[in-house]
Design a protein around this motif. Structure first.
Motif, PDB file in Angstrom:
ATOM      1  N   TYR A1309       2.007  68.770  79.334  1.00  0.00           N
ATOM      2  CA  TYR A1309       1.130  69.670  80.092  1.00  0.00           C
ATOM      3  C   TYR A1309       0.426  70.664  79.167  1.00  0.00           C
ATOM      4  CZ  TYR A1309       2.549  68.229  84.790  1.00  0.00           C
ATOM      5  OH  TYR A1309       2.729  67.531  85.957  1.00  0.00           O
ATOM      6  N   THR A1310       1.176  71.094  78.130  1.00  0.00           N
ATOM      7  CA  THR A1310       0.580  72.054  77.191  1.00  0.00           C
ATOM      8  C   THR A1310      -0.523  71.388  76.375  1.00  0.00           C
ATOM      9  OG1 THR A1310       2.690  73.214  77.047  1.00  0.00           O
ATOM     10  CG2 THR A1310       1.070  73.653  75.332  1.00  0.00           C
ATOM     11  N   LYS A1311      -0.261  70.177  75.836  1.00  0.00           N
ATOM     12  CA  LYS A1311      -1.262  69.475  75.054  1.00  0.00           C
ATOM     13  C   LYS A1311      -2.453  69.068  75.906  1.00  0.00           C
ATOM     14  CE  LYS A1311       1.794  67.612  71.480  1.00  0.00           C
ATOM     15  NZ  LYS A1311       2.313  66.380  70.838  1.00  0.00           N
ATOM     16  N   GLY A1312      -2.190  68.742  77.172  1.00  0.00           N
ATOM     17  CA  GLY A1312      -3.290  68.394  78.063  1.00  0.00           C
ATOM     18  C   GLY A1312      -3.999  69.595  78.645  1.00  0.00           C
ATOM     19  N   GLN A1313      -3.528  70.811  78.269  1.00  0.00           N
ATOM     20  CA  GLN A1313      -4.121  72.066  78.742  1.00  0.00           C
ATOM     21  C   GLN A1313      -4.171  72.120  80.278  1.00  0.00           C
ATOM     22  OE1 GLN A1313      -7.910  72.579  76.852  1.00  0.00           O
ATOM     23  NE2 GLN A1313      -7.020  72.763  74.789  1.00  0.00           N
ATOM     24  N   ALA A1314      -3.166  71.511  80.923  1.00  0.00           N
ATOM     25  CA  ALA A1314      -3.049  71.560  82.392  1.00  0.00           C
ATOM     26  C   ALA A1314      -2.103  72.699  82.750  1.00  0.00           C
ATOM     27  CB  ALA A1314      -2.552  70.222  82.926  1.00  0.00           C
ATOM     28  N   PHE A1315      -2.579  73.900  82.574  1.00  0.00           N
ATOM     29  CA  PHE A1315      -1.716  75.067  82.774  1.00  0.00           C
ATOM     30  C   PHE A1315      -1.396  75.289  84.249  1.00  0.00           C
ATOM     31  CE2 PHE A1315      -4.143  75.899  78.844  1.00  0.00           C
ATOM     32  CZ  PHE A1315      -3.080  75.896  77.962  1.00  0.00           C
ATOM     33  N   ASP A1316      -2.300  74.886  85.148  1.00  0.00           N
ATOM     34  CA  ASP A1316      -2.000  74.998  86.578  1.00  0.00           C
ATOM     35  C   ASP A1316      -0.849  74.065  86.949  1.00  0.00           C
ATOM     36  OD1 ASP A1316      -3.423  72.807  85.954  1.00  0.00           O
ATOM     37  OD2 ASP A1316      -4.845  72.933  87.639  1.00  0.00           O
TER      38      ASP A1316
END
Length: 1508
Positions: A1309-1316
């Protein structure tokens, strides 16, 4: 070239005649005894000028004369013995002769000093011998007296053999050239002047022992204390008339009256032991002065006109030659500047006396003179000159030369001069003048002459030069060809010249002459140019040339050692200072040194700059262009300039007045082998040492050398350029053999040096010098030399064809030379772009070889008009296969620089080109050596070239040897020996070369001798030729056996043709097949319908033959063999057509297996259609995939459901570049979908990845459920969507029990920048911690992480605020739990009731708060309130007891206190309803609400409703 000036000694009494004479060993003084009938006897002391010493009262005796004279060896002290027994002594500085009281009553016949003068011995005619001691006060004391009662003939003092100081002084020579003590005399005539002459015997003990030989043949030995011992008595032998001490050992050599020469060994007690005895033949008897040491050999005169040299060490003797050298022996390639003839040195003897003439006399045949004999000998070790006086007044001088190698020892001696004086010569003696130059004192019957060795004087300027023709004659020549001869009043010993004046001196007077200025007319200039352009020597038939006008101005007395001239000022070096005179004799100035500097011992004038050096080693320079000389710099000591300094030898200033060129001696007064250039303005010292050249020469040859600069000249116009004459003593390192050539010789050369701004002396060029030449001046473009008495000019290397050029061109060419020497090619090229001189361009081209400037070299070759060279150079430059060094080597070859070309080829390792070069220049031996070691690829060709060379020279044997090495002897050797059949036959019998034997067999076969030819063919193993001859002879069986056994194709073919001709077709087919001539075998099979044999032959034949056989089988209806042969022949269309027609599917499969992508597409499609028609779809797909028809292959798979294996999938995968990128991607995607449909998710993922669609690849991989591969693929893909998909998949797993999965979820999630999504995941974590574990602490941590994620989202501010409120509630619950643990029950009760007032917001549970309230009330013993709270808990959560919100003990206690049914209460909390799932749904809705957008108020309200 030297002259001998004789000066007749004039006595105070003009009628006096000389009797005896003596020259001081180390001072410029000599004494002569004379007798006059009027005045009687007298003794006069003369200086080296020939004039009597002033302020001295000479003794005169009316009735007596001096009978013995002897000088003290070190002090200026003269002892004289007289006829009446008196002894008179003169001391330097005293006016009167002192008288010594002596016991002698008879005439003094012998008077000698010991080696250092500590003992004086006198002997009179009565045999009385007296010894004297001379103390420091010049007092003579009698030490002993012996009355031998017999007349003494000689006294010989014992000498110290090679004393230490003598060795130290001799080291001057040995330092010049190791091993040759006379080398310094050979290289230079310089002697140290600052070293005191009295040091000759310092530190060595004087030896007072001596021998006395009587007229009766008795030899006495008087020792140190004066005791007299008889050591030898000749008896019947004649007496000893002369005794000489051996220079190298304790031995004496004695000459007796009968010309017997005896060598005696001397013991410490004086005993004589005879070592050797030689009886000389000659006329007359021995006399005093008949022997003399000449180096290590003994010179002897024997009463005739010959001088014999006896080499005692080598036991060799020889006669000195009596022939004067002619000028023809000395060749020269230079052009003389003067019209005077070269003359030998005997033409330059003149007399000061009025009876003699200065006209050169003819040399007579001295060996034919009647009655002339040699009367005396004298040898000068300094000048290596032996002189012999004759009875007719002739003085012969031989000089021992070390400048050349000789085949015999007598060739080292050369008769250099024959001088004549008046009267028979009684004695001759060598001495030294003030400048330490050798002089000769010749005593005749009535006169005494002093002979001085004077170098030939010559002065050169750019337009004028003067050469001394005789003692008083000077020839003056102008560059226009006009000349004149100036006759002086005195012998000229110094001379100076400029365009206005000529000045000459004899050391005591100066004569000045005015010169008429010569203006060259235009016609004369044109004539000179025409002469130069036509390269013809100037004609001598121009008697109309006007002689130069010379006018005597003034002759005035002046002491003069050397002269220089600037404008009208004469600079005269006197004994201690420099006098400046006008040409009229007026003293203008006087340059005096200080006491610290010492007297001036040398000067030189270059232009207007005067350089001076002094006795104490100081140097200074003056600018004399003004009225008063101006000092350029304060006087500088040589000790401050140099590290090792003893004395200045030469100092010269350049034309700019900025640099001094200096030659010096070291602290031990040894000349330093180097040249120094001192920039006194900047105080920079440059040095050019000759030791590097000596080391280079010694490394190249078995010769060691030592070099000394002897003359220096700056150029008059170019201040950077100077010329140095260098003499080098070359010594062989190999040990000398008996009667072999001398081990050393002298070479001379001229070095042209220039100083650069970098602070170094660089060599411009070097010019060799022929014997008899010396450097006279440097006048660019020429180096001026003096050859005998003729002026010669040698142009500089770059001025060979530019000797007559204007000053601008001269300056340009000189700059070019200097730039080239410095290696600055660009400036050198710029300086000569406008000059058309082939020499210049050649030199520049040669410089390009060293600097690798091929661009400049091409221009140079163009200027040289060498079209062929330019073409070769251009081709080399354009050849990219050649290294840079190889290209430069081409240039070197075109310029004739073969050695440089060799080095360049070796440097770039192009040994093939080097081999070619060596062959072209005829160095075949070196080429062979190179080919055998480095260039083996051309070894055979090199052998061939060597053989051809030997063949041309007639060396047949050697040529045969190298032709054999070429491994191609048949052609070469047969041509060599064809004309000699017998030799050819002998050679063939010894050789085993098959080619040569085959040629010989053919030669014999042509002659008809078949049996002999067959034998030769058998030896050569030539099977074809054997079969051919056997078939010819009808021996078929033997030919068949040879063909079968050898398998030779040519033999089999010939035998097959023979069988075919005789009708044996089966045998013919077999041998045609063995010969691999299948077409012939097939032809025979077709003609005779041999189908089985045809099938066998065609199966192993070529494709063309297979096609012919297949056509034959087609005609015959044998389609099976026809199809197979068409297939093997590569005719697939034809094979398929026939297979279709004949319905042969098994053959079609074989044909299809051979199809490749390059096969015909139509043929491939037909095969595929055929397989589809018989429902063999798998084969059709494989065929299309193999032949890269991928789209149709995939279509068949999709349409017919052909399973795709991993191997088939790889076959269906297109390579990069095989199709267009869009087509390739489409095929890969289609293949991936097919694999996905068939359930092969992993292969589908691979194909989607190859297509670049990582999202579809990830989706396919997710379907496989392989967690490890999903994680790996996500990490490798590095794509945002893939990270999110992988994290979503992992979130669906049991991540609570696997920490690695949890870590991967957060990472993805962090690498995909999916913070939501990450915040939602943290919220789920928090909810699970509260729902399942009631762990509000971990829940708080998860909420804080979710809060951090929401901070990065700009559209989730409302959700972030709600999360912060929830965090605050969680913190409040944690505080309640902490208070409960601490026992603060009232605080817990109050806080719980306040929180229960608020509406329940997930993930906060009222049930959890009620459970804490119940526990607090129980702990506070408020059981009624606890029961009420428990009731509310049961209403809120019907699973409170099963979820463990309250302990069983607490509930039991409440029931007991409130009288309630425990079981009923406890079981009410164990019911399962849908409320739990509803709560979970509520949590999920709350977390999913975090991902919604808050762009407007509607979204915010929706999120709020979902959270609630």
């Amino acid at each position: 070239m030297t002259l001998y000036f004789d000066t007749k000694i004039e006595f105070l009494d003009s009628d006096a005649v000389s009797t005896i004479s003596s020259w001081h060993p180390s001072e410029p003084l000599f004494a002569v005894a004379s007798f006059s009938p009027e005045r009687g006897g007298s003794v006069t002391i003369f200086a080296d000028t020939g004039e009597p010493q002033r302020d001295v009262t000479y003794p005169v005796h009316a009735t007596s004369q001096a009978t013995a004279l002897c000088w003290h060896p070190e002090k200026a002290l003269l002892a004289s013995g007289w006829e009446h027994g008196d002894i008179h002594v003169w001391f330097a500085g005293h006016r009167e002769f002192a008288s010594v009281n002596a016991p002698h009553k008879a005439a003094i016949v012998l008077l000698q000093f010991s080696e250092q003068g500590g003992r004086m011995v006198t002997a009179d005619a009565m045999g009385l011998v007296t010894g004297w001691r001379c103390d420091g006060q010049y007092q003579f004391l009698t030490m002993f007296s012996h009355d031998l009662r017999e007349v003494l003939l000689l006294i010989c003092f014992r000498r110290t053999v090679e004393s230490e100081v003598r060795e130290e002084m001799a080291s001057l020579a040995k330092a010049a050239v190791a091993g040759d003590e006379n080398a310094l005399d050979t290289l230079t005539n310089w002697r140290p002047r600052t070293a005191a002459r009295s040091m000759t015997h310092s530190g060595v003990r004087d030896n007072h022992c001596f021998y006395a030989c009587t007229q009766g043949g008795v030899v006495y030995y008087i020792n140190q204390g004066g005791a007299c011992v008889e050591v030898m008595k000749c008896g019947s032998l004649p007496p000893i008339v002369q005794m000489l001490w051996h220079p190298k050992k304790d031995a004496v050599i004695c000459l007796m009256e009968d010309l017997t020469v005896t060598l005696f060994l001397v013991e410490s007690t004086g005993i004589l032991t005879e070592l050797d005895r030689v009886k000389m033949s000659g006329r007359g008897g021995g006399r005093h002065g008949g022997i003399a040491w000449s180096g290590n050999s003994l010179a002897i005169i024997t009463g005739d006109l010959f001088v014999r040299i006896w080499d005692i060490e080598r036991s060799d003797n020889y006669l000195l030659k009596m022939d004067l050298p002619s000028n023809n022996h000395i060749g020269s390639s230079l052009t003389s500047l003067s019209n005077g003839t070269m003359s030998s040195s005997n033409q330059f003897f003149s007399h000061d006396s009025s009876e003699s003439s200065s006209v050169p006399r003819k040399t007579p045949k001295y060996g034919q003179l009647n009655g002339e004999i040699f009367t005396c000998l004298a040898y000068s070790s300094t000048a290596q000159t032996l002189c012999a006086g004759s009875s007719q007044g002739n003085l012969f001088t031989w000089k021992r030369s070390s400048s050349r190698l000789v085949s015999a020892p007598e060739d080292a001696w050369q008769l250099t001069n024959v001088s004549s004086v008046r009267g028979a010569i009684r004695s001759c003696e060598w001495g030294f003048n003030e400048l330490a130059k050798p002089c000769m004192l010749v005593n005749c019957l009535s006169n005494v002459y002093m002979l001085k060795e004077q170098p030939l004087l010559a002065v050169h300027t750019r337009d004028l030069w003067a050469v001394q023709r005789s003692a008083k004659s000077v020839q003056l020549t102008h560059c226009s060809g006009r000349e004149t001869t100036v006759q002086s009043e005195f012998p000229v010993t110094a001379m100076a010249l400029n365009d206005l004046s000529l000045v000459m001196s004899n050391g005591r007077s100066i004569s000045s002459y005015s010169l008429q200025k010569v203006e060259k007319s235009l016609d004369e200039f044109d004539e000179i140019l025409e002469t130069v352009e036509s390269s013809a020597p100037p004609t001598t038939e121009t008697p109309t040339a006007t002689p130069l006008s010379v006018k005597l101005l003034q002759t005035f007395p002046a002491e003069c050692l050397s002269l220089d001239l600037y404008n009208q000022n004469i600079f005269c070096l006197a004994s201690s200072d420099i006098m400046v005179y006008s040409v009229g004799g007026v003293v203008l100035h006087r340059i005096q040194p200080s006491d610290i500097e010492g007297k001036i011992i040398g000067m030189d004038l270059s232009g207007c700059y005067l350089s001076v050096f002094t006795m104490n080693g100081y140097v200074k320079a003056y600018d004399v262009s003004r009225h008063d000389p101006k000092l350029l710099f304060p006087s500088k000591s040589g000790h401050d300039i140099f590290d090792d300094f003893g004395e200045f030898i030469l100092v010269k200033c350049n034309s700019l007045g900025s640099h001094l060129a200096m030659v010096i001696a070291s602290s031990n007064f040894t000349p330093i082998s180097g040249l120094f250039c001192w920039d006194f303005e900047r105080n920079n010292l440059f040095e050019y040492g000759f030791l590097e050249e000596e080391a280079t020469l010694s490394s190249k040859k078995d010769i060691s050398s030592s070099s000394l600069p002897v003359r220096i000249f700056w150029d008059a116009e170019e201040p950077r350029l100077l010329a140095v004459e260098v003499k080098s003593m070359m010594q062989k390192n190999s040990p000398p053999q008996k009667n072999s050539q001398p081990s050393h010789f002298v070479q001379s050369k001229i070095l042209l040096l220039f100083y650069s701004e970098k602070g170094s002396l660089n060599v411009l060029e070097s010019q060799p010098m022929s014997p008899g030449s010396q450097l006279l001046n440097l006048c660019v473009p020429n180096v001026i030399r003096l050859k005998i008495n003729a002026m010669e000019e040698q142009p500089l290397q770059d001025f060979v064809d530019l000797q007559q050029c204007d000053p601008v061109t001269r300056k340009q060419v000189l700059n070019f030379s200097l730039y080239v020497a410095e290696g600055n090619m660009d400036l050198a090229y710029r300086s000569i772009r406008s000059i058309q001189s082939k020499v210049i361009w050649t030199n520049l081209a040669k410089m390009c070889v060293h600097t690798n400037r091929l661009d400049v070299a091409k221009v140079c070759m163009g200027h040289l008009e060498q079209a062929r060279s330019v073409r070769a150079l251009r081709q080399a430059i354009e050849d990219d296969d050649l290294e840079t060094e190889a290209k430069v080597a081409v240039l070197a070859i075109e310029l004739g620089m073969i050695e440089e070309a060799k080095d360049l080829y070796r440097r770039c390792k192009r040994f093939d080109l080097l081999n070619k070069l060596l062959q072209s220049i005829g160095h075949l031996e070196e080429a062979l050596q190179l080919a055998e070691t480095e260039d083996r690829i051309h070894l055979k060709h090199t052998y061939y070239q060597k053989a051809q060379e030997l063949r041309e020279r007639g060396d047949i044997k050697g040529a045969l040897e190298y032709f054999e090495k070429t491994q191609n002897p048949a052609q070469n050797i047969t041509q060599l020996l064809l004309e000699n059949p017998a030799a050819m036959k002998r050679y063939i019998q010894t050789t085993s070369d098959p080619k040569l034997l085959k040629w010989w067999g053919q030669y014999i076969e042509s002659s008809g001798d078949m049996d002999a030819a067959l034998a030769v063919y058998h030896k050569a193993e030539d099977w074809f030729s054997q079969v051919k001859i056997l078939c010819y002879l009808g021996k078929i069986s033997k030919a068949d056996a040879i063909a079968r056994q050898s398998g030779d194709r040519a033999a089999c073919y010939h035998l097959a043709r023979h069988y075919e001709n005789v009708g044996k077709f089966q045998e013919a087919i077999m041998f045609f097949t063995r010969a691999q001539t299948f077409s012939n075998a097939i032809r025979i099979c077709k003609e005779n319908d041999f189908q089985e044999e045809l099938w066998t032959v065609a199966s192993s034949s070529r494709q063309r033959d297979k096609a012919i056989a297949a056509a034959y089988f087609e005609e015959c209806g044998n389609f099976k063999h026809a199809v197979e042969l068409y297939h093997r022949a590569g005719m697939l269309h034809k094979a398929l057509e026939m297979a279709f027609e004949s319905q042969q599917p098994e053959i079609l499969e074989i044909i299809a297996s051979d199809l490749v992508p390059e096969s015909d597409a139509e043929l491939i499609n037909r095969c595929a259609d055929f397989f589809c028609s018989i429902e063999q779809f798998q084969k059709a797909v494989h065929l299309l995939a193999k032949t890269r028809h991928l789209e149709r292959s995939l279509g068949i798979c999709l349409e017919k459901g052909v399973p795709v294996t991993e191997e088939l999938a790889e076959m269906l995968t297109p390579e990069k570049g095989e199709f267009e990128e869009a087509t390739r991607v489409h095929i890969l995607v289609q293949l991936g979908e097919l694999l996905q449909q068939q359930g092969d998710y992993h292969s589908a993922t691979k194909k989607f990845t190859q297509a670049g669609d990582k999202i579809r690849a990830m989706k396919s991989l997710l379907k496989s459920g392989n967690t490890d591969k999903i994680i790996f693929f996500a990490n490798m893909s590095r794509q945002r969507e893939v990270y999110i998909m992988a994290a979503n998949y992992l979130q669906a797993l049991d991540w609570q029990s696997d920490a690695q999965v949890l870590k991967h979820i957060v990472t993805f999630y962090t690498k995909g920048q999916a913070f939501d999504s990450l915040a939602n995941f943290y919220a789920i974590c928090a909810q699970i911690e509260i729902e399942e574990f009631q762990d509000y602490g971990k829940a708080l941590t998860a909420m804080q992480e979710a809060s951090k994620c929401l901070e990065r989202l700009s559209h989730a501010q409302h959700v972030y605020n709600n999360l912060q409120r929830t965090v605050a509630d969680v913190k409040a619950i944690l505080e309640i739990q902490q208070a409960l643990r601490e026992g603060d029950h009232q605080m817990v009760i109050g806080s719980c009731r306040s929180m229960l007032i608020k509406p329940e917001l997930p993930p906060i549970r009222h049930a959890h708060i009620l459970s804490m309230l119940v526990r607090a009330l129980v702990y506070a013993k408020d059981y009624s309130e606890a029961g009420k709270a428990l009731k509310q808990l049961a209403v809120k959560d019907n699973t409170w007891s099963s979820s463990g919100l309250l302990d069983r003990g607490i509930v039991h206690r409440i029931a007991q206190e409130c009288d309630l049914d425990f079981d009923l209460i406890w079981n009410s909390g164990r019911q399962v309803t849908a409320s739990t799932s509803g709560t979970a749904a509520t949590g999920m809705s709350s977390t999913s609400a975090m991902t919604t957008s808050d762009d407007d108020e509607a979204d915010d309200e929706e999120i709020t409703e979902e959270l609630h």
